[in-house]
Design a protein around this motif. Structure first.
Motif, short mmCIF file in Angstrom:
data_model
loop_
_atom_site.label_atom_id
_atom_site.label_comp_id
_atom_site.label_asym_id
_atom_site.label_seq_id
_atom_site.Cartn_x
_atom_site.Cartn_y
_atom_site.Cartn_z
N GLU A 82 -11.45 -7.95 11.61
CA GLU A 82 -10.04 -7.72 12.19
C GLU A 82 -9.30 -6.66 10.69
O GLU A 82 -8.44 -5.75 11.01
CB GLU A 82 -9.22 -8.29 12.37
CG GLU A 82 -9.78 -9.42 14.42
CD GLU A 82 -9.41 -8.10 15.19
OE1 GLU A 82 -8.79 -7.61 15.26
OE2 GLU A 82 -10.15 -8.15 16.30
N ARG A 83 -9.33 -7.14 9.77
CA ARG A 83 -9.21 -6.46 9.13
C ARG A 83 -9.71 -5.20 8.35
O ARG A 83 -8.91 -3.77 8.03
CB ARG A 83 -8.94 -7.63 7.89
CG ARG A 83 -8.05 -8.70 7.49
CD ARG A 83 -8.27 -9.67 6.78
NE ARG A 83 -8.69 -9.18 4.80
CZ ARG A 83 -9.00 -9.49 4.06
NH1 ARG A 83 -9.51 -10.57 4.07
NH2 ARG A 83 -8.80 -8.66 3.13
N VAL A 84 -10.86 -5.34 8.53
CA VAL A 84 -12.06 -3.92 8.64
C VAL A 84 -10.72 -2.50 9.35
O VAL A 84 -10.82 -1.52 9.18
CB VAL A 84 -12.81 -3.97 8.70
CG1 VAL A 84 -14.26 -2.20 9.09
CG2 VAL A 84 -13.77 -5.06 7.55
N LYS A 85 -10.73 -3.04 10.76
CA LYS A 85 -10.89 -2.11 11.23
C LYS A 85 -8.83 -1.63 11.70
O LYS A 85 -8.61 -0.32 12.23
CB LYS A 85 -10.31 -3.13 13.49
CG LYS A 85 -11.31 -3.19 13.59
CD LYS A 85 -11.43 -4.13 14.83
CE LYS A 85 -12.75 -4.89 15.36
NZ LYS A 85 -12.28 -5.76 16.95
N ASP A 86 -8.03 -2.45 10.87
CA ASP A 86 -6.96 -2.11 10.03
C ASP A 86 -6.74 -1.32 9.91
O ASP A 86 -7.65 -0.36 8.65
CB ASP A 86 -5.98 -3.60 10.36
CG ASP A 86 -5.51 -4.22 11.22
OD1 ASP A 86 -5.23 -3.60 12.67
OD2 ASP A 86 -5.23 -4.75 10.55
#
Length: 86
Positions: A82-86
């Motif tokens: 999820e952090r990579v998507k942000d």
């Protein structure tokens, strides 16, 4: 404090749950399960950076509950995604 955190989590009040679990962990850093509870609350709230930090803290805790280690690693991978998507 941990009892109130559990009750808050069970009723879906993840804001209160993560705060109380983290406070309990700050008072007794030997209780890794409280870092895990705080991580789960942060994760449910979409606070992925905070959740990742808390999952890592749990995984580094002495005596981390074996049955939760595998779950914590799985959840840490989820929040990292999820952090990579942000």
């Amino acid at each position: 404090m941990a009892e109130k955190a559990i009750a808050a989590y069970l009723r879906g009040d993840f804001e209160t749950a993560q705060r109380l679990y983290w406070q309990a962990y700050q008072l007794d850093g030997t209780r890794g399960e409280w870092a895990y509870g705080a991580a789960r609350g942060s994760h449910k709230l979409g606070r992925f950076e905070e959740a990742a930090t808390r999952y890592r803290r749990f995984l580094q805790a002495p005596g981390a509950a074996v049955n939760k280690v595998k779950l914590a690693r799985k959840h840490l991978a989820e929040v990292n995604d999820e952090r990579v998507k942000d």
